[in-house]
Design a protein around this motif. Sequence first.
Motif, PDB file in Angstrom:
ATOM      1  N   ARG A  57       0.818  -1.203   0.000  1.00 17.79           N
ATOM      2  CA  ARG A  57       0.000   0.000   0.000  1.00 17.79           C
ATOM      3  C   ARG A  57       0.854   1.257   0.000  1.00 17.79           C
ATOM      4  O   ARG A  57       0.461   2.288  -0.528  1.00 17.79           O
ATOM      5  N   LEU A  60       1.781   2.983  -3.566  1.00 18.66           N
ATOM      6  CA  LEU A  60       0.733   3.420  -4.486  1.00 18.66           C
ATOM      7  C   LEU A  60       0.700   4.932  -4.670  1.00 18.66           C
ATOM      8  O   LEU A  60      -0.240   5.459  -5.256  1.00 18.66           O
ATOM      9  N   VAL A  64      -1.804   7.190  -7.187  1.00 17.50           N
ATOM     10  CA  VAL A  64      -2.755   8.192  -6.698  1.00 17.50           C
ATOM     11  C   VAL A  64      -2.544   9.514  -7.418  1.00 17.50           C
ATOM     12  O   VAL A  64      -3.505  10.174  -7.835  1.00 17.50           O
ATOM     13  N   GLU A 291      -5.045   5.462  -1.141  1.00 12.23           N
ATOM     14  CA  GLU A 291      -4.137   4.325  -1.247  1.00 12.23           C
ATOM     15  C   GLU A 291      -4.747   3.078  -0.618  1.00 12.23           C
ATOM     16  O   GLU A 291      -4.651   1.976  -1.177  1.00 12.23           O
ATOM     17  N   CYS A 295      -5.782  -0.244  -2.635  1.00 12.45           N
ATOM     18  CA  CYS A 295      -5.210  -1.527  -2.239  1.00 12.45           C
ATOM     19  C   CYS A 295      -6.303  -2.565  -2.043  1.00 12.45           C
ATOM     20  O   CYS A 295      -6.180  -3.711  -2.471  1.00 12.45           O
ATOM     21  N   GLY A 409       2.998   8.526   1.678  1.00  8.58           N
ATOM     22  CA  GLY A 409       2.363   8.510   0.371  1.00  8.58           C
ATOM     23  C   GLY A 409       2.771   9.662  -0.519  1.00  8.58           C
ATOM     24  O   GLY A 409       2.287   9.782  -1.630  1.00  8.58           O
TER      25      GLY A 409
END
Length: 739
Positions: A57, A60, A64, A291, A295, A409
């Motif tokens: 995760r 990602l 995104v 995210e 996932c 992220g």
Amino acid sequence: MASSPVPESAPEPGGSGTHSERELLLRRGELLALGNHLKEALETYSAALRLGSPSSRRRLGALVDCLVLHYRLRQSGERAGDAPREGGGGRATAAEEQQQGTAGREDGSSAAAAAGLFRCPGCEGFLGEPVVAPCGHAYCRRCVHEHLRARCRRCGDPLASSPVAVALGHLAEKWFPEECKRARTWRRLGEMLVQGQLREASEAASQALEEDPSDLILRVYRAESYAGLQEFKYALDDLNAVTAKMPNWSEVYFRKARILNNAGSKDDALQLLLHCLALDEEFIPAKLEVEKMLCDLLSPESVRKSLKESAMNSSHVRSKPFIHGSEMEESCENLQHSSEPDLEMQEPVGGSLHRAQSAHSLHSTETNAKDDGLKRVSSEPLLSSQDKGALLKRKWSLSEQDVKVIEDGRNKHKKQGETTKRDATFPFNHGPVPEDLIDVSDFECSLCMRLFFHPVTTPCGHTFCKNCLERCLDHSPQCPLCKESLKEYLASRQYRITQLLEELIVKYLPAELSERKRINDEETAEYSSLTKNVPIFVCTMAYPTVPCPLHVFEPRYRLMIRRSVETGTKQFGMCISDPKNGFADYGCMLYIRNLDYLPDGRSVVDTVGLRRFRVLQRGMKDGYYTADIEYLEDIKVEDEGEMKKLGVLHNFVYSQACSWFQSLRNKFRSQILQHFGPMPEREGNIQEMANGPAWCWWLLAVLPVDPRYQLSVLSMRSLRERLIKIQDILMYFSRNQSK
């Protein structure tokens, strides 16, 4: 008989082979996302997730970003046939932002300027209960403590929870008491929600709204309490009322998406989260939520299920959404039937090997990728040539820079501190600041009792002048006021200026600031003189051209070294101690080549000798010695005959020095070389340097001679006398070695 080849066994689940294949898939997915090949990226990520990874995760972030960009382009393309604005849909131009930012303000009044200064850069609301981030920018307590932002909007540095800044909090309470009262109400509601007092929070918010119906944050908190009570319709009604007045407030869409997601309407929630990120791409909570949803969506269990079977049709959820139902269905149909944009992506290194290893995994996901849930986020919109150009700017080659996504992220390809502005500003209405409330005493440092100069705020919330705080930390790693430990703050040595305080001083106290700067400039000029009040480090013998490493731990010398660096001279005098006068009459100026601070405030200083000096007058400054000095130079020989004799003596003593050094044991020689470096070469012109040949000083530094004898040689201005002294020393040691 030839032996048949042994077939390779398949890698066990979770083994190194599976891990390697998963990493290749994730790497390829990131490259596809950065190249804006959204559909292939989703299929590749899905194949990676089929192999299972609890940390997938975190990888990602690029996906995104790609989704948000496509969402912006799609939204901008649906607006009345207008061409998308550069930088993505949903954002106003700089001129529009300036016009919106100035709307409703009183031109020329101090209130307008104060409104801009006392505006939280995170939520654009009032800077209630201000907290100073480690970077020096101030945020409202609500943004920081409720983790609405992970990074500073202005500089991109991480935010950290801290107590309310005392100095800024005092100014806010004094200048804007009504707004501070609101902020305290918000804090109480937030604490109720954390403690699970949902019903009490909703009743308190309703009561406060009766007194002040224009407070939009009260509606946000009431919506949160309704959501916790499973009263989704009332929660969405409150949030819809907020978006009607503030259509570009990203936080509201995040909260609304979270409510819809908890209620089971995952596709509506995903659309709202993308809209939130389209408005503010640095809204980290929304990014992490997307995210997580991706996932779950791309995992094998979720790919088999259609998001159309979710609870979005539940009657208690389907209040008036931000995106109208028909608009959402139409956009989904457009997504499903759109074609792939004609873009090229550079093939990553090792792509053929990767395709061979992951062909089976990619093929096995093609069927699942056709499911409705994946289609809703995988199809790409039709892009104009202008849009393609914007997308091509996002392409990254593997050979140029690796894809690295940090835990929160945020993709590191973005420039540090890159932010996205919003169309409208948060309502912030208040009266002008009364001139009689602007008091210079509110801006005074509690240590020097003068106007703040380069104010810094500690993690405990107290503000001091930068120099004042550093001097206190020289003695003890504690806050001078509350005695809280500042060991970590001292170790980091990131004394960032509190920007808001400095801006307020510049605006409201220009005359006082000018006087404060004048005093500081005079002090700096006094510290930077190289002949008057020169700082003296009383420690050891130092010589021109010879390195002199120092370990500085006394508070007075910490201050002295810091001032030498801050003034730019990077120089100070070194003398040995003298019982009668404090320090000797002769010394050597040292130049700071490098300075390394230790976590507890001590430092290791790498210096080298420059020039010799004689002390004319002694003094004291803030605990360390100072002196007025004059520099020494060798008296040059003009007569040719005397010069010839001096050259013969120089060469003879140099040969003696080399012989003595070579006669030392290997252990001693290696120690000398490690500490002082190699012996300097013989100069061609022995009178060229003001201090004479460098090898003389190097030899004097390594010879085990009493410092007072060395001091007598240091003070000599005749090269001939110095060579004779060195010759006597060498002959003495040679006789001892022969015995």
